[in-house]
Design a protein around this motif. Structure first.
Motif, PDB file in Angstrom:
ATOM      1  N   GLU A 284       0.825  -1.199   0.000  1.00 18.80           N
ATOM      2  CA  GLU A 284       0.000   0.000   0.000  1.00 18.80           C
ATOM      3  C   GLU A 284       0.865   1.256   0.000  1.00 18.80           C
ATOM      4  O   GLU A 284       1.828   1.348   0.759  1.00 18.80           O
ATOM      5  CB  GLU A 284      -0.910  -0.003   1.229  1.00 18.80           C
ATOM      6  CG  GLU A 284      -1.781   1.236   1.362  1.00 18.80           C
ATOM      7  CD  GLU A 284      -2.782   1.118   2.493  1.00 18.80           C
ATOM      8  OE1 GLU A 284      -3.802   0.449   2.271  1.00 18.80           O
ATOM      9  OE2 GLU A 284      -2.528   1.661   3.577  1.00 18.80           O
ATOM     10  N   LEU A 285       0.471   2.207  -0.843  1.00 19.66           N
ATOM     11  CA  LEU A 285       1.116   3.519  -0.851  1.00 19.66           C
ATOM     12  C   LEU A 285       0.235   4.485  -0.088  1.00 19.66           C
ATOM     13  O   LEU A 285      -0.953   4.628  -0.379  1.00 19.66           O
ATOM     14  CB  LEU A 285       1.315   4.016  -2.290  1.00 19.66           C
ATOM     15  CG  LEU A 285       1.700   5.501  -2.456  1.00 19.66           C
ATOM     16  CD1 LEU A 285       3.059   5.774  -1.825  1.00 19.66           C
ATOM     17  CD2 LEU A 285       1.691   5.896  -3.927  1.00 19.66           C
ATOM     18  N   HIS A 286       0.794   5.159   0.920  1.00 18.15           N
ATOM     19  CA  HIS A 286       0.030   6.153   1.666  1.00 18.15           C
ATOM     20  C   HIS A 286       1.002   7.193   2.214  1.00 18.15           C
ATOM     21  O   HIS A 286       1.382   7.167   3.390  1.00 18.15           O
ATOM     22  CB  HIS A 286      -0.743   5.503   2.809  1.00 18.15           C
ATOM     23  CG  HIS A 286      -1.889   6.341   3.276  1.00 18.15           C
ATOM     24  ND1 HIS A 286      -3.098   5.819   3.644  1.00 18.15           N
ATOM     25  CD2 HIS A 286      -2.023   7.681   3.396  1.00 18.15           C
ATOM     26  CE1 HIS A 286      -3.920   6.780   3.987  1.00 18.15           C
ATOM     27  NE2 HIS A 286      -3.279   7.930   3.856  1.00 18.15           N
ATOM     28  N   SER A 287       1.376   8.120   1.373  1.00 19.97           N
ATOM     29  CA  SER A 287       2.286   9.180   1.786  1.00 19.97           C
ATOM     30  C   SER A 287       1.489  10.362   2.319  1.00 19.97           C
ATOM     31  O   SER A 287       0.263  10.396   2.219  1.00 19.97           O
ATOM     32  CB  SER A 287       3.162   9.621   0.608  1.00 19.97           C
ATOM     33  OG  SER A 287       2.357  10.164  -0.435  1.00 19.97           O
ATOM     34  N   SER A 288       2.174  11.340   2.883  1.00 13.88           N
ATOM     35  CA  SER A 288       1.521  12.491   3.496  1.00 13.88           C
ATOM     36  C   SER A 288       0.698  13.258   2.471  1.00 13.88           C
ATOM     37  O   SER A 288       1.144  13.550   1.365  1.00 13.88           O
ATOM     38  CB  SER A 288       2.575  13.423   4.107  1.00 13.88           C
ATOM     39  OG  SER A 288       1.985  14.578   4.621  1.00 13.88           O
ATOM     40  N   ASN A 289      -0.550  13.566   2.848  1.00 14.11           N
ATOM     41  CA  ASN A 289      -1.427  14.343   1.981  1.00 14.11           C
ATOM     42  C   ASN A 289      -2.259  15.262   2.877  1.00 14.11           C
ATOM     43  O   ASN A 289      -2.990  14.804   3.743  1.00 14.11           O
ATOM     44  CB  ASN A 289      -2.357  13.419   1.175  1.00 14.11           C
ATOM     45  CG  ASN A 289      -3.269  14.198   0.257  1.00 14.11           C
ATOM     46  OD1 ASN A 289      -3.000  15.352  -0.067  1.00 14.11           O
ATOM     47  ND2 ASN A 289      -4.356  13.577  -0.172  1.00 14.11           N
ATOM     48  N   LYS A 290      -2.133  16.555   2.706  1.00 14.01           N
ATOM     49  CA  LYS A 290      -2.732  17.527   3.613  1.00 14.01           C
ATOM     50  C   LYS A 290      -4.207  17.802   3.361  1.00 14.01           C
ATOM     51  O   LYS A 290      -4.785  18.719   3.932  1.00 14.01           O
ATOM     52  CB  LYS A 290      -1.947  18.847   3.530  1.00 14.01           C
ATOM     53  CG  LYS A 290      -0.504  18.718   3.999  1.00 14.01           C
ATOM     54  CD  LYS A 290       0.213  20.050   3.920  1.00 14.01           C
ATOM     55  CE  LYS A 290       1.651  19.913   4.404  1.00 14.01           C
ATOM     56  NZ  LYS A 290       2.370  21.216   4.315  1.00 14.01           N
ATOM     57  N   GLY A 291      -4.823  17.007   2.526  1.00  9.02           N
ATOM     58  CA  GLY A 291      -6.238  17.245   2.243  1.00  9.02           C
ATOM     59  C   GLY A 291      -6.400  18.232   1.107  1.00  9.02           C
ATOM     60  O   GLY A 291      -5.697  18.178   0.107  1.00  9.02           O
ATOM     61  N   LYS A 292      -7.320  19.206   1.254  1.00  9.53           N
ATOM     62  CA  LYS A 292      -7.565  20.173   0.199  1.00  9.53           C
ATOM     63  C   LYS A 292      -6.366  21.111   0.052  1.00  9.53           C
ATOM     64  O   LYS A 292      -5.805  21.594   1.030  1.00  9.53           O
ATOM     65  CB  LYS A 292      -8.825  20.973   0.497  1.00  9.53           C
ATOM     66  CG  LYS A 292     -10.099  20.274   0.087  1.00  9.53           C
ATOM     67  CD  LYS A 292     -11.255  21.251   0.034  1.00  9.53           C
ATOM     68  CE  LYS A 292     -12.467  20.600  -0.613  1.00  9.53           C
ATOM     69  NZ  LYS A 292     -13.586  21.543  -0.724  1.00  9.53           N
ATOM     70  N   THR A 293      -5.989  21.384  -1.182  1.00 13.40           N
ATOM     71  CA  THR A 293      -4.908  22.315  -1.463  1.00 13.40           C
ATOM     72  C   THR A 293      -5.383  23.278  -2.541  1.00 13.40           C
ATOM     73  O   THR A 293      -6.499  23.192  -3.037  1.00 13.40           O
ATOM     74  CB  THR A 293      -3.643  21.565  -1.961  1.00 13.40           C
ATOM     75  OG1 THR A 293      -3.911  21.006  -3.259  1.00 13.40           O
ATOM     76  CG2 THR A 293      -3.261  20.443  -1.006  1.00 13.40           C
TER      77      THR A 293
END
Length: 419
Positions: free
Chosen positions: A306-315
């Motif tokens: 599984e790939l799950h890197s940091s993602n801050k939500g809406k940008t």
């Protein structure tokens, strides 16, 4: 004299037999007839094609459409000790068996704030009118929602109520749902039973495993703003929860009805606390008020990469979000997971790839759900181009070789939470 079948209308009797054998029925009789029995203190009109039966638990009668389960009931009750006429009328309509549950069905009384009432005086008699929703979770897993209208009056120290109700079950609402989503509704609404078992694990002290859940909401366009406002209010409280990892809402671009949500919690106990919270119940009350069909699909994480890197939500950028549903024959699932692992390894090296994950539906042995997020639409387009070469091409080849059906839906993010 009432016949054994509860009707003396010939067409109704014939249709009841044809329906029992799954055969096409005749056009129902039109018009109304009067219910006026000598031993009863009431009379009223009802559709001629409906069938009557006595209330076996107390004095009263139930008349219903045997094909749709729409019904009207009249009850003669003792006055409630607490004097709450409205609560007694609602309970009589929702729990016609005198609060006895039938066939393991779970019948839920509506929240008091959802019961709308007003009074009128007619020919010197004060009448209480009520309007409210109700739900029944059947033992087969169907969540049946009803819209109820009732009237109540006190006469000679007795409480008389008449209540009419019609179903708003998701499957019965098919005319409002795109054809492509009908099977999804029928599949996921059956997950209610597995959802009850899933929550049972937490209640029995086995809730230390991670919780994964997908949500579907079919929202009529005129209720969109109320739905989003209610969901955002719930989201604000949810993001402070213990054990929460992910909780967001997205809108598929393929229609104007379906909304999908997804959540992850560190343990089943954490999710149970979420589901039983006041703010979730308030959100569910809003769904009931607007007749929004919804379903929960319990999931689990299969043994795959599984790939799950940091993602801050809406940008500020227009991120790309996609949902893919795979229908995989049981004998092909190991080969499918091997092909997924290879595709995940390739996706890890892509520019802008944040999430590329796979979940297995808990309630059956065939369905997997995948989700992907890329930093920009251009990044996703580059990934999609690999369908003609590289790791995406290899995955597509494996899907074709093993007769695996897949459906892709582009999504628009609604919530503000990180993923």
């Amino acid at each position: 004299m009432q016949l054994v079948l509860g009707s003396d209308d010939a067409t109704t009797i014939v249709n009841s037999v044809l329906s029992a054998y799954g055969l096409p029925t005749l056009k129902a009789s039109a018009g109304f007839r009067v219910y006026d029995e000598f031993e009863d203190e009431f009379y009223f009109e009802y559709p001629k094609a409906w069938v009557s039966r006595r209330n076996s638990m107390r004095k009263g009668v139930v008349i219903s459409d045997f094909q749709t389960a729409d019904k009207v009931s009249v009850e003669e009750l003792e006055l409630p000790e607490d004097g709450d006429i409205a609560a007694a009328a609602v309970a009589a309509a929702v729990l016609p068996g005198g609060r006895r549950l039938v066939q393991d069905d779970v019948l839920s009384l509506p929240a008091a704030r959802l019961v709308k009432t007003h009074t009128e005086t007619i020919d010197g008699q004060e009448m209480l009118y009520l309007e409210f929703p109700s739900e029944t979770l059947t033992r087969s897993g169907y969540n049946i929602r009803r819209k109820n209208f009732a009237a109540a009056a006190v006469k000679r120290d007795k409480l008389y109520t008449i209540a009419a109700s019609a179903r708003t079950l998701a499957v019965a609402s098919a005319a409002r749902v795109p054809d492509g989503d009908l099977m999804d509704i029928k599949d996921t609404i059956s997950d209610t039973a597995s959802f009850q078992r899933w929550l049972g694990l937490a209640r029995k002290g086995k809730g230390d495993k991670p919780a994964y859940a997908a949500f579907k909401y079919y929202v009529q366009p005129q209720h969109k703003e109320d739905f989003v406002e209610a969901w955002r209010k719930m989201e604000e409280s949810t993001k402070e929860e213990k054990g929460l990892k992910i909780y967001d809402l997205k809108k598929p671009m393929t229609d104007n009805l379906l909304w999908v949500g997804y959540g992850e919690w560190e343990t089943m106990r954490d999710y149970l606390e979420h589901f039983e919270s006041d703010y979730v119940q308030e959100f569910l009350d809003t769904l009931a008020e607007h007749d929004v069909p919804w379903s929960i699909t319990p999931l689990y994480k299969p043994d795959v990469a599984e790939l799950h890197s940091s993602n801050k939500g809406k940008t500020d950028k227009q991120q790309a979000h996609v949902l893919i549903r795979y229908t995989v024959p049981p004998s092909k699932q190991e080969a499918f997971k091997d092909a997924w692992n290879e595709a995940e390894k390739g996706t890890e090296g892509e520019k802008g790839a944040h999430i590329y994950s796979l979940r297995k539906v808990l309630g059956d042995n065939m369905h997997f759900i995948a989700y992907g997020t890329w930093e920009t639409m251009q990044d996703y387009e580059e990934h999609f181009k690999l369908a003609t070469s590289g790791h995406v091409k290899q995955l597509r080849k494996a899907l074709d070789e093993h007769d695996i059906i897949w459906q892709l839906s582009p999504l628009i993010k609604v919530g503000d939470q990180p993923e």
